[in-house]
Enzyme design. Structure first.
Site, mmCIF file in Angstrom:
data_model
loop_
_atom_site.group_PDB
_atom_site.id
_atom_site.type_symbol
_atom_site.label_atom_id
_atom_site.label_comp_id
_atom_site.label_asym_id
_atom_site.label_seq_id
_atom_site.Cartn_x
_atom_site.Cartn_y
_atom_site.Cartn_z
ATOM 1 N N ASP A 1 0.829 -1.208 0.000
ATOM 2 C CA ASP A 1 0.000 0.000 0.000
ATOM 3 C C ASP A 1 0.869 1.267 0.000
ATOM 4 O O ASP A 1 1.996 1.254 0.478
ATOM 5 C CB ASP A 1 -0.922 -0.024 1.234
ATOM 6 C CG ASP A 1 -2.119 0.894 1.074
ATOM 7 O OD1 ASP A 1 -2.410 1.323 -0.062
ATOM 8 O OD2 ASP A 1 -2.772 1.192 2.091
ATOM 9 N N ASN B 1 -10.766 -2.554 -6.035
ATOM 10 C CA ASN B 1 -9.942 -1.562 -6.731
ATOM 11 C C ASN B 1 -10.514 -1.140 -8.093
ATOM 12 O O ASN B 1 -10.072 -0.144 -8.672
ATOM 13 C CB ASN B 1 -8.492 -2.054 -6.887
ATOM 14 C CG ASN B 1 -7.698 -2.008 -5.596
ATOM 15 O OD1 ASN B 1 -6.827 -2.846 -5.360
ATOM 16 N ND2 ASN B 1 -7.976 -1.031 -4.741
#
Ligand code: IPE
Ligand code: IPE
Ligand code: MG
Length: 244
Positions: free
Chosen positions: A23, A71
């Protein structure tokens, strides 16, 4: 530095399976006044570095969370960039992975990815399927809840046709119907960039994993940071519900 290591890691006790939530690519780019896509490109370099280090330390399985089922909510340009980076990475890297005896696997709803990605991925998986070194497992279009839902549907189908009896279903039945069935549960989950959540990653499999969070953004994560995570892991007391 002992044994050429930044931290005093016991090489006989490295985690068998490290799962990483990569991330912070976007925030890394923002901090440098770059577009988010530049962060994703830099993140690919980190994958190379981390995989090299995992091989060096003899970590057997490395799962990388590369794209979640959520996503797709991102702007099309960003999704397209991520998909292009994926197919380019595979295209450029698969021969090297094969030479280094790495076995490539993937979990997630792979067939719904763009056809170029599916093609490169299947090529890589097929080419490296008999390799016995490190296992690089990519979580792509992956969602823990979707995986559990799919497992349930498959189990119900097996019950319906009489392949399994209802009273035979146990925890192993569920584990063995997940897309991660061929990989042991993770020992260590690393998440970079400061967020301390799972974001739908390996929900079933992390029951007894150790968690390591760092504020370092994924593009800045390196050999030393990985060793720090492993060193921290080795100083945890894993009890699995028992006593020591
Ligand atoms: C991780 O970085 C890459 C993917 C989720 C594909 P992010 O893109 O989530 O970066 P941040 O969290 O916005 O900084
Ligand atoms: C998790 O990161 C998914 C990947 C790293 C592929 P996100 O950046 O998508 O997670 P949230 O939205 O911050 O929870
Ligand atoms: Mg993020």
């Amino acid at each position: 530095m002992k044994n050429n290591l930044f931290y005093d890691i016991d090489l006989n006790r490295v985690p068998n399976h490290i799962a990483i939530i990569m991330d912070g690519n976007g925030r890394w780019a923002k901090s440098k006044f770059l577009p988010r896509t530049a962060g994703h490109k830099a993140g690919v370099e980190t994958i190379r570095t981390v995989l090299r280090e995992c091989k060096k330390l003899n970590v057997k399985h490395v799962t990388l969370y590369a794209f979640s089922t959520e996503n797709w909510k991102r702007p099309k340009l960003e999704v397209d960039t991520l998909m292009n980076l994926l197919s380019t990475y595979l295209k450029n890297e698969v021969a090297t992975l094969h030479k280094e005896n790495v076995k490539l696997t993937a979990v997630g709803d792979i067939d719904s990815l763009p056809s170029q990605c599916v093609k490169e991925l299947n090529n890589g998986i097929e080419l490296t399927k008999n390799n016995t070194g490190c296992n690089l497992n990519l979580a792509l279009n992956y969602g823990g809840r979707l995986d559990i839902k799919n497992a349930l549907v498959d189990i119900i189908k097996d019950v319906k046709v009489g392949k399994i009896n209802l009273d035979e279903i146990d925890e192993n039945t569920i584990s063995n119907h997940l897309s991660t069935k061929c990989i042991p549960d993770p020992d260590l989950v690393i998440r970079t960039s400061g967020e301390e959540r799972l974001s739908n990653f390996l929900l079933w499999e992390v029951a007894y994993a150790e968690f390591y969070f760092t504020n370092v953004h994924w593009p800045d994560f390196d050999e030393k940071e990985l060793q720090k995570a492993i060193f921290t892991y080795q100083n945890r007391d894993r009890r699995f519900g028992g006593i020591k």
